[in-house]
Design a protein around this motif. Structure first.
Motif, mmCIF file in Angstrom:
data_model
loop_
_atom_site.group_PDB
_atom_site.id
_atom_site.type_symbol
_atom_site.label_atom_id
_atom_site.label_comp_id
_atom_site.label_asym_id
_atom_site.label_seq_id
_atom_site.Cartn_x
_atom_site.Cartn_y
_atom_site.Cartn_z
ATOM 1 N N LEU A 1 0.810 -1.216 0.000
ATOM 2 C CA LEU A 1 0.000 0.000 0.000
ATOM 3 C C LEU A 1 0.845 1.269 0.000
ATOM 4 C CD1 LEU A 1 -2.881 -1.036 2.413
ATOM 5 C CD2 LEU A 1 -2.804 -1.137 -0.078
ATOM 6 N N GLN A 2 2.180 1.095 -0.086
ATOM 7 C CA GLN A 2 3.113 2.224 -0.171
ATOM 8 C C GLN A 2 2.899 3.212 0.975
ATOM 9 O OE1 GLN A 2 2.455 3.682 -4.224
ATOM 10 N NE2 GLN A 2 4.006 2.260 -5.008
ATOM 11 N N LEU A 3 2.849 2.654 2.175
ATOM 12 C CA LEU A 3 2.617 3.470 3.359
ATOM 13 C C LEU A 3 3.925 4.062 3.869
ATOM 14 C CD1 LEU A 3 0.217 1.034 5.247
ATOM 15 C CD2 LEU A 3 -0.419 3.191 4.146
ATOM 16 N N PRO A 4 3.884 5.258 4.446
ATOM 17 C CA PRO A 4 5.064 5.765 5.150
ATOM 18 C C PRO A 4 5.300 4.923 6.403
ATOM 19 C CG PRO A 4 3.181 7.199 5.523
ATOM 20 C CD PRO A 4 2.742 6.191 4.503
ATOM 21 N N ALA A 5 6.379 5.197 7.089
ATOM 22 C CA ALA A 5 6.692 4.435 8.305
ATOM 23 C C ALA A 5 5.507 4.471 9.259
ATOM 24 C CB ALA A 5 7.935 5.008 8.971
ATOM 25 N N LEU A 6 5.158 3.302 9.808
ATOM 26 C CA LEU A 6 3.972 3.142 10.633
ATOM 27 C C LEU A 6 4.274 3.424 12.107
ATOM 28 C CD1 LEU A 6 2.723 -0.230 9.108
ATOM 29 C CD2 LEU A 6 1.813 2.054 8.627
ATOM 30 N N MET A 7 3.202 3.678 12.868
ATOM 31 C CA MET A 7 3.290 3.819 14.322
ATOM 32 C C MET A 7 2.312 2.823 14.935
ATOM 33 S SD MET A 7 3.744 7.940 14.890
ATOM 34 C CE MET A 7 2.119 8.398 14.272
ATOM 35 N N PRO A 8 2.730 1.564 15.104
ATOM 36 C CA PRO A 8 1.812 0.549 15.619
ATOM 37 C C PRO A 8 1.486 0.752 17.093
ATOM 38 C CG PRO A 8 3.677 -0.448 14.457
ATOM 39 C CD PRO A 8 4.017 0.984 14.698
ATOM 40 N N ILE A 9 0.227 0.495 17.440
ATOM 41 C CA ILE A 9 -0.206 0.332 18.817
ATOM 42 C C ILE A 9 -0.639 -1.124 18.948
ATOM 43 C CG2 ILE A 9 -1.904 0.955 20.578
ATOM 44 C CD1 ILE A 9 -2.034 3.728 19.439
ATOM 45 N N GLY A 10 0.117 -1.901 19.703
ATOM 46 C CA GLY A 10 -0.171 -3.320 19.863
ATOM 47 C C GLY A 10 -0.692 -3.616 21.249
ATOM 48 N N LEU A 11 -1.829 -4.299 21.318
ATOM 49 C CA LEU A 11 -2.473 -4.617 22.584
ATOM 50 C C LEU A 11 -2.514 -6.132 22.770
ATOM 51 C CD1 LEU A 11 -5.517 -2.176 22.279
ATOM 52 C CD2 LEU A 11 -3.247 -1.693 23.196
ATOM 53 N N SER A 12 -2.037 -6.618 23.920
ATOM 54 C CA SER A 12 -2.072 -8.033 24.267
ATOM 55 C C SER A 12 -1.424 -8.863 23.162
ATOM 56 C CB SER A 12 -3.517 -8.451 24.549
ATOM 57 O OG SER A 12 -3.565 -9.707 25.162
ATOM 58 N N TYR A 13 -2.155 -9.788 22.538
ATOM 59 C CA TYR A 13 -1.591 -10.595 21.450
ATOM 60 C C TYR A 13 -1.007 -9.706 20.355
ATOM 61 C CZ TYR A 13 -1.687 -13.970 17.541
ATOM 62 O OH TYR A 13 -1.374 -14.767 16.458
ATOM 63 N N GLY A 14 -1.680 -8.594 20.061
ATOM 64 C CA GLY A 14 -1.181 -7.678 19.049
ATOM 65 C C GLY A 14 0.124 -7.015 19.415
ATOM 66 N N SER A 15 0.446 -6.968 20.715
ATOM 67 C CA SER A 15 1.704 -6.336 21.121
ATOM 68 C C SER A 15 2.911 -7.152 20.668
ATOM 69 C CB SER A 15 1.734 -6.144 22.649
ATOM 70 O OG SER A 15 1.794 -7.396 23.310
ATOM 71 N N ALA A 16 2.799 -8.465 20.724
ATOM 72 C CA ALA A 16 3.897 -9.315 20.247
ATOM 73 C C ALA A 16 4.097 -9.123 18.749
ATOM 74 C CB ALA A 16 3.610 -10.774 20.572
ATOM 75 N N LEU A 17 3.001 -9.039 18.000
ATOM 76 C CA LEU A 17 3.097 -8.828 16.557
ATOM 77 C C LEU A 17 3.708 -7.466 16.248
ATOM 78 C CD1 LEU A 17 -0.406 -10.174 15.446
ATOM 79 C CD2 LEU A 17 1.807 -11.336 15.296
ATOM 80 N N ALA A 18 3.265 -6.425 16.965
ATOM 81 C CA ALA A 18 3.784 -5.078 16.724
ATOM 82 C C ALA A 18 5.273 -5.002 17.032
ATOM 83 C CB ALA A 18 3.012 -4.067 17.567
ATOM 84 N N ALA A 19 5.686 -5.611 18.147
ATOM 85 C CA ALA A 19 7.102 -5.571 18.522
ATOM 86 C C ALA A 19 7.966 -6.329 17.518
ATOM 87 C CB ALA A 19 7.282 -6.134 19.931
ATOM 88 N N LEU A 20 7.485 -7.485 17.071
ATOM 89 C CA LEU A 20 8.247 -8.246 16.077
ATOM 90 C C LEU A 20 8.330 -7.497 14.755
ATOM 91 C CD1 LEU A 20 7.231 -11.984 16.567
ATOM 92 C CD2 LEU A 20 9.530 -11.036 16.609
ATOM 93 N N PHE A 21 7.247 -6.836 14.366
ATOM 94 C CA PHE A 21 7.273 -6.017 13.153
ATOM 95 C C PHE A 21 8.345 -4.945 13.273
ATOM 96 C CE2 PHE A 21 5.692 -1.920 11.435
ATOM 97 C CZ PHE A 21 5.889 -2.165 10.088
ATOM 98 N N ALA A 22 8.415 -4.283 14.425
ATOM 99 C CA ALA A 22 9.412 -3.229 14.620
ATOM 100 C C ALA A 22 10.834 -3.775 14.537
ATOM 101 C CB ALA A 22 9.189 -2.544 15.971
ATOM 102 N N VAL A 23 11.039 -4.991 15.038
ATOM 103 C CA VAL A 23 12.372 -5.610 15.013
ATOM 104 C C VAL A 23 12.747 -6.058 13.598
ATOM 105 C CG1 VAL A 23 13.666 -7.640 15.766
ATOM 106 C CG2 VAL A 23 12.359 -6.309 17.438
ATOM 107 N N ARG A 24 11.793 -6.680 12.905
ATOM 108 C CA ARG A 24 12.098 -7.291 11.609
ATOM 109 C C ARG A 24 12.018 -6.312 10.445
ATOM 110 N NH1 ARG A 24 11.863 -12.927 11.888
ATOM 111 N NH2 ARG A 24 11.166 -13.141 9.724
#
Length: 412
Positions: A102-125
């Protein structure tokens, strides 16, 4: 990205857009005040069963200053696609592909509970695609007690013990000892329990897959390098404050804030306190030194924060018995007792089963437990809290036994 500009709370119940990435379907809604907003968007990633409508407060709060995207990956939220072969890392990579497609600029994820693990891994990878990161209820499953309880939940579902599974899951999410402090209405607890009891076979399979992903996750070998904010409810027993602080200490640029009078659902229990932190952080401004409803944890405390999350004490009458469903039975001496677990001494054979145990206290109901760690004849354990009446009786007994200012040893 072409954003919708007609946001209203009912829009979160409308059919989402769909993006296909190979065999996988991603569902999303995207809102902004202008259709071609070029600013970095906030990406909302919720718990495994949180639907988009649960974020109406966050969208309304954020939309004046940021585009907002709500994303459901396979098996998450309203996305019904099963994906047993995908790991947490695979799902994090799908977020990266979503942003690329979708050609998005750099994202600012808010990850909650299960979503927090996904958001953190996205930031790392995918560090080049992550501008800032906000996590609440970080679910790393590093604690022995948390892992054993999740495993027990899966085993109960496999055995068809839905009532016991639902009661144990409810106690993990909403700390019953702190209900007066958190203000979670009894009606909300009952509604959540009914939701867990009514899981369809498809929803049970989704829960199994999502939980197994957490259990299979080997842990973070790298941590986010972007500005990161961790929020945690002070009474959160499922993902505890000290775990958030340890994660923050491993990040390159992090803050960790305790939300008062909240447990695992802090963002819903104390939305104003969380919003007061969302705004400056996402705008790149310093966090306030003091903010209503929260305490910023000093960095010097992050690695020494007490792991003691609930009071325990030696009971006045330590004599008890351990009983197994298959017929095993032995005498035990309770050394420490708390609502979530404790420590005892017993002649515990090494080949005894890991499940099916109950602790029989004098003049009390049988309490289902899971053994954790053994040192000679001393055993630490967690209660499963799969029986509501037994849990209530234990809580009442501890309320009488414990002094208001007593702080004893802790979480398992």
């Amino acid at each position: 990205m072409h954003y919708r500009t007609d946001y209203h709370s009912a829009a979160l119940d409308q059919a989402p857009r769909s993006l296909r990435l190979g065999p996988w379907h991603l569902q999303y809604l995207a809102f902004a005040r202008q259709a071609d907003d070029p600013r970095p968007p906030v990406l909302l990633l919720g718990g495994a069963f949180q639907r988009f409508r649960a974020f109406s407060g966050e969208v309304a709060t954020l939309l004046d200053e940021h585009p907002v995207i709500l994303l459901d990956l396979p098996s998450q939220g309203g996305n019904l696609q099963l994906a047993p072969e995908l790991s947490l890392a695979h799902l994090a990579d799908l977020i990266g592909l979503f942003a690329e497609r979708l050609q998005l600029p750099a994202l600012m994820p808010i990850g909650l509970s299960y979503g927090s693990a996904l958001a953190a891994l996205f930031a790392v990878r995918h560090p080049q695609r992550c501008a800032r990161l906000l996590l609440c209820g970080i679910s790393t499953c590093a604690r022995d007690g948390a892992r054993r309880l999740l495993e027990e939940g899966l085993a109960l579902l496999a055995e068809g013990e839905v009532q016991r599974f639902a009661q144990g899951a409810l106690t993990g999410l909403l700390n019953p000892l702190q209900q007066a402090a958190t203000g979670v209405p009894t009606g909300f607890r009952r509604a959540l329990l009914r939701q867990l009891l009514r899981l369809s076979p498809h929803e049970v399979e989704r829960y199994r897959q999502n939980t197994q992903r957490l259990l299979d996750f080997p842990g973070f070998t790298q941590h986010p390098q972007c500005p990161t904010l961790l929020l945690v409810g002070e009474h959160d027993h499922f993902t505890q404050p000290w775990e958030h602080a340890r994660f923050a200490a491993a990040c390159a640029d992090a803050d960790c804030v305790l939300i008062h009078h909240a447990d695992h659902l802090a963002q819903f229990e104390r939305p104003a306190a969380c919003a007061d932190l969302y705004r400056p952080f996402l705008n790149g401004q310093p966090l306030p030194r003091t903010a209503p409803g929260s305490t910023r944890l000093p960095r010097r405390q992050w690695l020494t924060l007490d792991k003691r999350h609930g009071p325990r004490r030696a009971p006045l009458n330590p004599g008890a018995r351990l009983r197994h469903a298959a017929g095993g039975d032995c005498a035990a001496q309770v050394l420490e007792l708390g609502f979530f677990g404790g420590r005892l001494r017993a002649d515990w054979p090494a080949d005894w089963p890991a499940r099916g145990w109950q602790l029989l206290l004098p003049d009390g109901p049988a309490l289902a437990l899971l053994p954790l760690r053994r040192y000679d004849q001393t055993l630490s354990f967690v209660f499963t809290h799969t029986d509501a009446d037994a849990s209530a009786a234990l809580a009442a007994a501890l309320a009488v036994a414990l002094q208001p200012d007593e702080v004893a040893s802790a979480c398992a």
